[in-house]
Design a protein around this motif. Structure first.
Motif, PDB file in Angstrom:
ATOM      1  N   UNK A 111     -14.078  -9.343   5.893  1.00 30.86           N
ATOM      2  CA  UNK A 111     -14.296  -8.803   7.242  1.00 30.86           C
ATOM      3  C   UNK A 111     -14.413  -7.282   7.290  1.00 30.86           C
ATOM      4  N   UNK A 139      -7.623 -10.028  10.230  1.00 30.90           N
ATOM      5  CA  UNK A 139      -8.482  -9.057   9.561  1.00 30.90           C
ATOM      6  C   UNK A 139      -8.749  -9.404   8.108  1.00 30.90           C
ATOM      7  N   UNK A 140      -7.821 -10.083   7.486  1.00 31.26           N
ATOM      8  CA  UNK A 140      -7.922 -10.301   6.041  1.00 31.26           C
ATOM      9  C   UNK A 140      -8.347 -11.714   5.681  1.00 31.26           C
ATOM     10  N   UNK A 141      -8.308 -12.631   6.628  1.00 34.87           N
ATOM     11  CA  UNK A 141      -8.606 -14.034   6.379  1.00 34.87           C
ATOM     12  C   UNK A 141      -7.804 -14.571   5.199  1.00 34.87           C
ATOM     13  N   UNK A 195     -18.558 -17.506   4.103  1.00 32.79           N
ATOM     14  CA  UNK A 195     -17.152 -17.762   3.858  1.00 32.79           C
ATOM     15  C   UNK A 195     -17.057 -18.661   2.625  1.00 32.79           C
ATOM     16  N   UNK A 238       0.831  -1.200   0.000  1.00 35.29           N
ATOM     17  CA  UNK A 238       0.000   0.000   0.000  1.00 35.29           C
ATOM     18  C   UNK A 238       0.865   1.250   0.000  1.00 35.29           C
ATOM     19  N   UNK A 269     -18.911 -13.151   8.425  1.00 35.46           N
ATOM     20  CA  UNK A 269     -17.719 -13.673   7.755  1.00 35.46           C
ATOM     21  C   UNK A 269     -17.614 -15.182   7.898  1.00 35.46           C
ATOM     22  N   UNK A 270     -18.306 -15.758   8.887  1.00 36.33           N
ATOM     23  CA  UNK A 270     -18.315 -17.223   8.977  1.00 36.33           C
ATOM     24  C   UNK A 270     -19.432 -17.832   8.126  1.00 36.33           C
ATOM     25  N   UNK A 276     -13.015  -8.290  14.912  1.00 39.85           N
ATOM     26  CA  UNK A 276     -12.919  -6.952  14.336  1.00 39.85           C
ATOM     27  C   UNK A 276     -11.735  -6.880  13.390  1.00 39.85           C
ATOM     28  N   UNK A 277     -11.698  -5.813  12.632  1.00 40.43           N
ATOM     29  CA  UNK A 277     -10.568  -5.553  11.748  1.00 40.43           C
ATOM     30  C   UNK A 277      -9.761  -4.425  12.365  1.00 40.43           C
ATOM     31  N   UNK A 278      -8.466  -4.665  12.488  1.00 40.95           N
ATOM     32  CA  UNK A 278      -7.586  -3.678  13.093  1.00 40.95           C
ATOM     33  C   UNK A 278      -7.358  -2.504  12.148  1.00 40.95           C
ATOM     34  N   UNK A 292      -9.142  -1.139   6.553  1.00 43.17           N
ATOM     35  CA  UNK A 292      -8.917  -1.903   5.315  1.00 43.17           C
ATOM     36  C   UNK A 292      -9.528  -1.295   4.062  1.00 43.17           C
ATOM     37  N   UNK A 293      -9.949  -0.043   4.125  1.00 45.01           N
ATOM     38  CA  UNK A 293     -10.401   0.578   2.882  1.00 45.01           C
ATOM     39  C   UNK A 293      -9.312   1.502   2.360  1.00 45.01           C
ATOM     40  N   UNK A 352      -3.867  13.463   3.830  1.00 47.29           N
ATOM     41  CA  UNK A 352      -4.797  12.344   3.870  1.00 47.29           C
ATOM     42  C   UNK A 352      -4.916  11.764   2.464  1.00 47.29           C
ATOM     43  N   UNK A 354     -11.313  16.547   5.379  1.00 44.53           N
ATOM     44  CA  UNK A 354     -10.218  15.685   5.850  1.00 44.53           C
ATOM     45  C   UNK A 354     -10.441  15.181   7.276  1.00 44.53           C
ATOM     46  N   UNK A 381     -11.166  11.423   8.103  1.00 48.55           N
ATOM     47  CA  UNK A 381     -10.115  10.401   8.233  1.00 48.55           C
ATOM     48  C   UNK A 381      -9.887  10.129   9.703  1.00 48.55           C
TER      49      UNK A 381
END
Lengths: 237, 613
Positions: B588, A222-224, B553, A56, B549-550, B238-240, B612-613, A65, B604, B607
């Motif tokens: 996820x 997080x990404x599986x 899957x 990334x 997510x389960x 969760x997603x970090x 993960x986006x 940003x 801004x 943010x």
């Protein structure tokens, strides 16, 4: 009347001519960035597949940003983008089954830049051997974890079989791959010896074909994403 | 000549100078000004009508991915109702290529929120135009509406900017207008506070399709239940990312119990004011009618449609096969997995061979009335026509069901067809509503089932065309409130209260009653999935329970395929993959939608974007 028309034409020409004096002096995307993702446990390249590891880039010299742009890693763990604007970037490998990198690299990309990243996989697949008995392929392997504290759970283990060297998640034959999945859904500490020393059997391979096979262990982070073994070639007589 | 021209010019300039000093301070005739809008009940009603129209109610026409770059609400001329959340998540299978709805539709309704804030700020200045407590009552309604908008935002994005007053540009600077995201739990708390205020200010009754104090309580029970489960399950799965670390997504786990308690308390407020629909002693018909009866005591908030106002929808035309409607086609069908939430259908004998049925309709025997009123089974009838679906004909059949389904398609000794009029030995191969092989046109069932909920079975076939359906969308019904309460009670360890709520629903549904031992969180959730099926709850539920997510899957869903066995003159049903064999995968990161890119460009302070986006 004629003089009026020619005056108007002259005016338009002058306007049009003077409108174009500014030249776009911003350099085109002529910088490139490439590198390797190195597996910290083996020193070799980090094995991956489609839709998994990506590098990334955030151009911090452009904006505080910035919108991220990703370079997907190739299957062999290398990456390259030759159409980048020069500038200062914050760079983080993300998306794969490796311990997250919390301290991104900040560097100038200019001309031909390169950088290698060292990644620690969650799981390493070792001693992969294959034996072909008729049209049934048997895979033996062990799985090991370089770091176990705080590790995400193991979701499942499965072979990936394809007819090209591009084999992995999203690039495999469903009946030989996803249907052979072994679901674990366990934390690392709860895995038994049998879970860590596994045998997978893939029956019914079509005769006379060459298959490319690897094994993946999927982690519940997080990404599986999955950690993959090397790709082996299997010729079914 | 020249002097005359000069004179004319001089007069002209003089006249126009003189007349230009007239004051032009007249009221515009083409816009409604504040003193008209806030001049009385009529003006406010028309103002609120627009706010209600834009309210993000996920009704028949809601399209989760939006359309043509627009949000999925209030789309113009929208008839393809099968592009819904249920058909992307395995309640049904539909036209989506997989689980395609995770990114949402960039919903960002701050202009609509502004309209509500404007009402809240301006109405009190005109209080002389209203009698008694009306100003407070209308303000209460406005708080409810604002909470509804923020609820739609919070469940999508987590923490968003909280705007409670009318912003003005250029009076305010750009920096002032770039409001920072609030933390996720601050947004849920804000929603709760607005709803408490709404509850205390609003009257007990309201005009149809408008909110009263119990509607506010209903929304509160739903919203606080969401917040509670996000706190409890989102802190485990969760997603970090930066947004998580800074609290813009995610709620501390220790707040879960308080939210569940608020959900339970709010649900309890509706006790005795609404009741489950039980007008018809025939439980199957009763359950079908509850979605069609204009005056159901179960309805808490509805949205109405009419042909004359060009708001009619197309549910009837797009959820039944063309054989039973006036035009259009169907494209979304309940899965076998959904049906099996009710019961494992007895289609296989103990030895693994498929059970033989004399009639297609025999499969329905003894099933729960609620299931039969939710899903059209093979052999059911609609508008005098039978659901005659078959996947094909077996000249003969031997062996087990599992062995047959495991065979390669070309090794199966069956007759299939893509044309409903194809005959085999004089018998229809698939029937008018039957299941076509892969590659055929997508307009009949892929699973062997059709949706029945909300289908107006009394409507004549020639009136079941596009934009001819006017049954109301029930946004809040009492059954949901009982389910909210049961779920909150279970999370709080009050199993007896959960049992009390669930058994009311189950006896109305014609199901067996539960015992205390059955009150587990899984059973409570399953009951919710059954009762609220196809009502656009499922997607948000599996998301807030953090199990999507389960469940999704790389999931592939199945159907129940009816076949006619020719030599035995019997029917069998085989459990097979749905015809398109689509793959559904929930990434996820979809537990939150990305903050819309255009908004990030403008502000801004939005943010960090969600993880993960």
């Amino acid at each position: 009347m004629k003089r009026l028309v020619s005056k108007i034409l002259l005016g338009i020409t002058l306007l049009a001519g003077s409108a174009c004096t500014k030249i776009d002096n911003y350099d085109g995307p002529n910088a490139s960035f490439e590198g390797k993702l190195v597996d910290a446990t083996t020193g070799g390249n980090f094995q991956t597949s489609t839709g998994s590891v990506r590098v990334r880039l955030e151009q911090i010299s452009w904006s505080d940003t910035p919108s991220p742009q990703d370079i997907p890693s190739k299957f062999d763990g290398t990456f390259k983008d030759s159409k980048l604007f020069k500038g200062k970037y914050r760079i983080t490998p993300i998306g794969g089954a490796f311990w997250p990198i919390y301290e991104p690299v900040e560097m100038d990309i200019n001309g031909k830049s390169s950088h290698d990243f060292e990644l620690t996989p969650y799981v390493v697949i070792k001693n992969l051997t294959s034996t072909l008995n008729g049209n049934e392929l048997t895979l033996n392997f062990n799985i090991d974890a370089p770091v176990t504290a705080g590790m995400p759970g193991v979701i499942d283990v499965q072979p990936y079989v394809n007819t090209t060297e591009l084999v992995g998640a999203g690039a495999s034959i469903y009946d030989y791959s996803d249907l052979m999945k072994v679901t674990l859904n366990k934390d690392w500490a709860a895995l038994t010896d049998a879970d860590k020393n596994m045998t997978l059997k893939i029956p019914g391979l079509l005769p006379g074909r060459t298959f490319y096979v690897r094994v993946g262990v999927r982690l519940n982070d997080s990404f599986k994403s999955s950690n993959f073994s090397e790709i082996i070639e299997v010729k079914v007589p | 000549m020249k002097s005359i021209r000069k004179l004319i010019i001089a007069i002209g300039v003089g006249v126009s100078l003189l007349t230009s000093c007239q004051k032009l301070d007249i009221k515009p005739t083409n816009i409604l000004t504040d003193d008209v809008i806030f001049g009385g009940e009529g003006g406010v009603n028309s103002y609120l009508a627009d706010v209600y129209r834009k309210l993000p109610i996920e009704d028949f026409t809601y399209r989760p991915t939006g359309r043509d770059g627009r949000w999925g609400f209030n789309l113009h001329h929208e008839w393809e109702h099968f592009w819904n959340a249920g058909s992307a998540t395995g309640e049904m299978v539909g036209p989506y290529g997989g689980m395609d709805i995770g990114g949402g539709c960039a919903y960002w309704p701050y202009s609509d929120i502004r309209a509500v804030n404007y009402l809240i700020e301006t109405l009190p200045k005109y209080s002389a135009n209203f009698t008694g407590n009306r100003v407070n009552e209308i303000l209460g309604e406005a708080y409810f509406l604002r909470a509804y908008y923020y609820f739609a935002l919070a469940k999508r994005y987590g923490g968003v900017p909280i705007i409670t007053s009318v912003q003005n540009y250029p009076e305010q600077s750009i920096e002032e207008l770039q409001v920072h995201r609030s933390k996720e739990d601050e947004v849920w708390e804000f929603i709760g506070k607005d709803l408490d205020q709404a509850y205390s200010m609003m009257p007990e009754t309201s005009l149809r399709a408008r909110a009263n104090k119990y509607v506010a309580a209903a929304l509160k029970s739903r919203a606080m239940l969401y917040a509670g489960s996000i706190a409890k399950y989102g802190s485990v799965n969760f997603v970090d990312g930066d947004a998580k670390a800074q609290g813009y997504v995610g709620i501390p786990a220790d707040k879960a119990a308080a939210y569940f308690q608020q959900a339970w308390d709010a649900a309890k407020l509706l006790d005795g004011h609404y009741s489950l629909y039980q007008k018809n002693p025939d439980k199957e018909l009763n359950y079908a009618d509850l979605f069609l009866d204009h005056d159901s005591p179960e309805n808490i908030l509805v949205r109405d449609y009419s042909i004359t106002s060009n708001t009619a929808h197309s549910w009837d035309a797009t959820f039944s096969p063309r054989f039973m409607t006036a035009d259009a086609l169907s494209r979304a069908y309940p899965t076998l997995e959904f049906v099996q939430r009710f019961v494992q259908l007895p289609v296989t004998n103990a030895d693994g061979t498929p059970r033989r049925f004399d009639n297609l309709a025999d499969l329905k025997q003894g099933l729960e009335p609620r299931l039969l009123a939710t899903v059209y089974f093979p052999g059911a009838t609609l508008r005098g026509r039978q659901f005659d679906m078959q996947r094909g004909i077996y000249p003969t059949f031997s062996g087990t069901a599992a062995a047959e389904v495991a065979k390669q398609p070309d090794q199966r000794n069956r007759i299939v067809a893509s044309d409903p009029n194809t005959l085999y030995q004089g018998l229809p191969v698939i029937g008018q509503t039957g299941i076509r092989p892969p590659g055929s046109s997508d307009e009949v069932s892929r699973t062997g089932f059709y949706v029945r909920k909300y289908i107006d079975y009394k409507k004549p076939q020639n009136e079941c065309g596009l934009f001819q359906s006017t049954q109301s969308w029930i946004e809040f019904r009492y059954a949901e409130i009982l389910l909210n309460r049961a779920e909150a009670a279970t999370e709080l360890g009050k199993a007896d209260d959960a049992l009390f709520c669930l058994n009311q629903l189950r006896s109305r549904a014609g199901a067996t009653v539960m015992s205390m031992a059955d009150v587990t969180i899984d059973n409570v959730r399953n009951e919710r999935c059954k009762e609220l099926a196809f009502e656009n709850h499922y997607w948000w539920d599996i998301r807030r329970w953090r199990i999507a997510d389960q469940l999704l899957d790389n999931a592939r869903f199945r159907g129940l395929m009816p076949y006619y066995v020719l030599n035995e003159k019997k029917y069998i049903f085989l459990n097979e993959p749905e015809v398109f064999e689509r793959n559904y995968f929930f990434d996820k990161k979809f537990y939150y939608e990305p903050i819309p890119g255009g908004e990030l460009g403008k502000n801004p302070n939005l943010y960090p974007n969600n993880p993960n986006y």
